[in-house]
Design a protein around this motif. Structure first.
Motif, PDB file in Angstrom:
ATOM      1  N   ALA A 115      -2.008 -15.695 -17.957  1.00 40.83           N
ATOM      2  CA  ALA A 115      -2.097 -16.897 -17.123  1.00 40.83           C
ATOM      3  C   ALA A 115      -1.619 -18.084 -17.957  1.00 40.83           C
ATOM      4  N   ILE A 116      -0.761 -18.910 -17.374  1.00 42.98           N
ATOM      5  CA  ILE A 116      -0.073 -19.975 -18.102  1.00 42.98           C
ATOM      6  C   ILE A 116      -0.466 -21.327 -17.528  1.00 42.98           C
ATOM      7  N   SER A 171       6.295 -25.808 -16.424  1.00 46.67           N
ATOM      8  CA  SER A 171       7.111 -26.469 -15.402  1.00 46.67           C
ATOM      9  C   SER A 171       7.867 -25.392 -14.628  1.00 46.67           C
ATOM     10  N   HIS A 172       8.816 -25.779 -13.826  1.00 40.64           N
ATOM     11  CA  HIS A 172       9.537 -24.845 -12.958  1.00 40.64           C
ATOM     12  C   HIS A 172      10.193 -23.725 -13.760  1.00 40.64           C
ATOM     13  N   TYR A 173       9.977 -22.466 -13.333  1.00 45.23           N
ATOM     14  CA  TYR A 173      10.513 -21.337 -14.111  1.00 45.23           C
ATOM     15  C   TYR A 173      11.737 -20.671 -13.493  1.00 45.23           C
ATOM     16  N   GLY A 174      12.320 -21.291 -12.474  1.00 39.95           N
ATOM     17  CA  GLY A 174      13.507 -20.709 -11.858  1.00 39.95           C
ATOM     18  C   GLY A 174      13.146 -19.627 -10.862  1.00 39.95           C
ATOM     19  N   ALA A 175      14.106 -18.746 -10.546  1.00 39.31           N
ATOM     20  CA  ALA A 175      13.883 -17.674  -9.586  1.00 39.31           C
ATOM     21  C   ALA A 175      12.961 -16.611 -10.179  1.00 39.31           C
ATOM     22  N   GLY A 176      11.965 -16.215  -9.428  1.00 36.22           N
ATOM     23  CA  GLY A 176      10.983 -15.261  -9.934  1.00 36.22           C
ATOM     24  C   GLY A 176      11.555 -13.905 -10.280  1.00 36.22           C
ATOM     25  N   ALA A 177      12.615 -13.484  -9.592  1.00 36.81           N
ATOM     26  CA  ALA A 177      13.187 -12.163  -9.855  1.00 36.81           C
ATOM     27  C   ALA A 177      13.766 -12.054 -11.253  1.00 36.81           C
ATOM     28  N   PHE A 178      14.112 -13.181 -11.879  1.00 37.91           N
ATOM     29  CA  PHE A 178      14.607 -13.149 -13.251  1.00 37.91           C
ATOM     30  C   PHE A 178      13.552 -12.533 -14.173  1.00 37.91           C
ATOM     31  N   TRP A 179      12.272 -12.714 -13.834  1.00 38.59           N
ATOM     32  CA  TRP A 179      11.164 -12.203 -14.639  1.00 38.59           C
ATOM     33  C   TRP A 179      10.734 -10.823 -14.172  1.00 38.59           C
ATOM     34  N   SER A 180      10.638 -10.607 -12.872  1.00 43.38           N
ATOM     35  CA  SER A 180      10.249  -9.274 -12.394  1.00 43.38           C
ATOM     36  C   SER A 180      11.300  -8.229 -12.751  1.00 43.38           C
ATOM     37  N   ASP A 181      12.571  -8.634 -12.851  1.00 42.05           N
ATOM     38  CA  ASP A 181      13.613  -7.703 -13.286  1.00 42.05           C
ATOM     39  C   ASP A 181      13.354  -7.198 -14.702  1.00 42.05           C
ATOM     40  N   GLN A 182      12.930  -8.100 -15.586  1.00 36.98           N
ATOM     41  CA  GLN A 182      12.640  -7.682 -16.960  1.00 36.98           C
ATOM     42  C   GLN A 182      11.494  -6.682 -16.992  1.00 36.98           C
ATOM     43  N   LEU A 183      10.484  -6.931 -16.191  1.00 35.41           N
ATOM     44  CA  LEU A 183       9.350  -6.016 -16.134  1.00 35.41           C
ATOM     45  C   LEU A 183       9.758  -4.676 -15.518  1.00 35.41           C
ATOM     46  N   ASP A 211      12.752  -3.361 -15.646  1.00 30.67           N
ATOM     47  CA  ASP A 211      13.563  -2.682 -16.654  1.00 30.67           C
ATOM     48  C   ASP A 211      12.693  -1.963 -17.687  1.00 30.67           C
ATOM     49  N   ALA A 212      11.484  -2.489 -17.909  1.00 29.39           N
ATOM     50  CA  ALA A 212      10.549  -1.872 -18.849  1.00 29.39           C
ATOM     51  C   ALA A 212       9.669  -0.822 -18.174  1.00 29.39           C
ATOM     52  N   GLY A 213       9.881  -0.596 -16.862  1.00 34.75           N
ATOM     53  CA  GLY A 213       9.103   0.400 -16.138  1.00 34.75           C
ATOM     54  C   GLY A 213       7.808  -0.112 -15.549  1.00 34.75           C
ATOM     55  N   PHE A 214       7.707  -1.422 -15.346  1.00 36.53           N
ATOM     56  CA  PHE A 214       6.473  -2.030 -14.861  1.00 36.53           C
ATOM     57  C   PHE A 214       6.587  -2.465 -13.396  1.00 36.53           C
ATOM     58  N   LEU A 215       5.517  -2.265 -12.640  1.00 39.14           N
ATOM     59  CA  LEU A 215       5.302  -2.999 -11.394  1.00 39.14           C
ATOM     60  C   LEU A 215       4.854  -4.400 -11.780  1.00 39.14           C
ATOM     61  N   SER A 216       5.193  -5.395 -10.969  1.00 38.78           N
ATOM     62  CA  SER A 216       4.814  -6.756 -11.353  1.00 38.78           C
ATOM     63  C   SER A 216       4.367  -7.593 -10.171  1.00 38.78           C
ATOM     64  N   PHE A 217       3.490  -8.532 -10.492  1.00 34.16           N
ATOM     65  CA  PHE A 217       3.004  -9.568  -9.566  1.00 34.16           C
ATOM     66  C   PHE A 217       3.143 -10.883 -10.316  1.00 34.16           C
ATOM     67  N   ILE A 218       3.868 -11.829  -9.737  1.00 33.46           N
ATOM     68  CA  ILE A 218       4.125 -13.122 -10.387  1.00 33.46           C
ATOM     69  C   ILE A 218       3.949 -14.229  -9.358  1.00 33.46           C
ATOM     70  N   THR A 219       3.270 -15.285  -9.749  1.00 33.68           N
ATOM     71  CA  THR A 219       3.178 -16.445  -8.864  1.00 33.68           C
ATOM     72  C   THR A 219       3.065 -17.721  -9.690  1.00 33.68           C
ATOM     73  N   LEU A 232       1.080 -17.090 -13.181  1.00 31.15           N
ATOM     74  CA  LEU A 232       0.349 -15.864 -13.476  1.00 31.15           C
ATOM     75  C   LEU A 232       1.329 -14.698 -13.455  1.00 31.15           C
ATOM     76  N   VAL A 233       1.315 -13.906 -14.526  1.00 32.00           N
ATOM     77  CA  VAL A 233       2.166 -12.716 -14.635  1.00 32.00           C
ATOM     78  C   VAL A 233       1.267 -11.507 -14.846  1.00 32.00           C
ATOM     79  N   VAL A 234       1.357 -10.535 -13.943  1.00 29.14           N
ATOM     80  CA  VAL A 234       0.606  -9.289 -14.065  1.00 29.14           C
ATOM     81  C   VAL A 234       1.600  -8.139 -14.086  1.00 29.14           C
ATOM     82  N   GLY A 235       1.479  -7.265 -15.065  1.00 28.67           N
ATOM     83  CA  GLY A 235       2.354  -6.107 -15.161  1.00 28.67           C
ATOM     84  C   GLY A 235       1.570  -4.811 -15.223  1.00 28.67           C
ATOM     85  N   ILE A 236       2.037  -3.794 -14.488  1.00 28.85           N
ATOM     86  CA  ILE A 236       1.404  -2.472 -14.467  1.00 28.85           C
ATOM     87  C   ILE A 236       2.420  -1.464 -14.991  1.00 28.85           C
TER      88      ILE A 236
END
Length: 347
Positions: free
Chosen positions: A114-115, A119-131, A133-141, A270-274
């Motif tokens: 939790a952060i 400030s604004h972090y851009g498009a959320g998929a830029f972060w979920s893509d990284q997760l 790629d590492a084999g993670f399900l993700s929840f970001i808001t 908030l970034v959650v990775g499974i």
């Protein structure tokens, strides 16, 4: 539809990074932020692309964004942490958080960060893509500035409160939902204003609560949550998820940098990775997700393909290749910004 101009993605990344470095951002952080903005434009998400670079630049100049933050992690347990981003660019804070989530998730199967003070972090998929790629399900808001009234209200209590869900797939493209919980992202209101075009009906009301397609009236009024009372409920809960775990401010407590670039917004993320490997195994999960994607794509009538979530953006990015098509209004703003900073421009 406004005309679009085609540029090299590499050159636009270099231009954006140079702008940020001129404002005091370290080169690696500038390059990261530039990539996130340019990728959004390649995917056709112009509301989260280089349209925002002049805003970032002004906020960096006036102190709304800290170009060289001293970010601090505090561990609340083996798999969870908070991150005080010290006013950082959202992309810089998110990269640190995503990296930690992957590291901790590998050990524990699930991890969250939790952060605050971001400030604004851009498009959320830029972060979920990284997760993914590492084999993670993700929840970001994330929280944002106050632009949305809850269902039945007139006061701008909520932000656009984006929700990004991602899942890795053997298909090669993650299954991705990346959306604002208002009917349209606020950046699209700014884009419509810049381009001199109306908003779609049903996106906003004016200050008196009357439906409007005028971007100026929408900015003075409020955006509408998607999905009536159900979407409003989701937006309220995402506000809680994004801000209540830390000292981040709620939207109604925040002065948006769109209104005052000197404002330290104290956005919460908030970034959650499974880690799928910890459950049925990565290969099994990715194969099952690919099957789900294909079933969605095959659900249309004969001869028609239905898009799985995330497909339209990936298709646009693939078609763009090494180029970016920018709206002419964005190109004009970037040209002006480069001139103001005495930066050589390709525009």
């Amino acid at each position: 539809m406004q005309s679009q101009l085609t540029y090299s993605a590499e050159e636009l990344c270099r231009l954006a990074a140079t702008v940020l470095e001129t404002r005091g951002v370290p080169s690696d952080d500038a390059a990261l932020t530039a990539r996130s903005l340019v990728q959004a434009d390649q995917r056709g998400i112009f509301s989260h692309g280089l349209l925002r670079l002049p805003l970032y630049s002004e906020a960096l100049r006036l102190g709304g964004i800290n170009p060289a933050p001293s970010m601090t992690f505090s561990w609340g347990g083996d798999a969870v942490a908070t991150l005080d981003a010290d006013g950082a660019l959202g992309q810089v804070a998110m990269q640190a958080a995503v990296t930690r989530v992957i590291e901790a998730g590998r050990k524990h199967g699930i991890a969250a960060v939790a952060i605050s003070n971001s400030s604004h972090y851009g498009a959320g998929a830029f972060w979920s893509d990284q997760l993914a790629d590492a084999g993670f399900l993700s929840f970001i808001t994330s929280s944002t500035g106050p632009v949305v009234a809850p269902h039945g209200g007139l006061t701008k209590v909520l932000g656009t409160n984006p929700l990004t869900l991602g899942a890795p797939s053997a298909d090669g493209w993650p299954l991705t939902a990346d959306l604002a919980t208002s009917n349209g992202a606020y950046g699209k209101v700014i884009a419509a204003k810049n381009e001199g075009r109306p908003l779609p009906e049903g996106w906003a009301v004016d200050a008196e609560g009357n439906p409007t397609t005028d971007p100026e009236a929408a900015a003075a009024g409020s955006m509408i949550p998607f999905g009536s009372h159900k979407g409003s409920a989701v937006a309220v809960l995402l506000e809680a998820f994004a801000s209540s775990l830390t000292t981040a401010t709620y939207a109604f407590e925040t002065v948006d940098i769109w209104s005052n670039p000197a404002s330290r917004m104290n956005n919460g993320h908030l970034v959650v990775g499974i880690d799928t490997e910890a459950f049925a195994g990565r290969a099994s999960t990715e194969a099952r997700i690919a099957d789900l994607q294909q079933q969605v794509r095959n659900a249309g009538p004969a001869g028609k393909t239905v898009h799985a979530p995330g497909d339209p953006e990936r298709i646009r990015e693939t078609e763009a290749g090494s180029t970016v098509q920018l709206p002419a209004s964005t190109a004009d703003q970037l040209r002006t910004l480069a001139q103001e900073l005495s930066i050589p421009s390709i525009l």
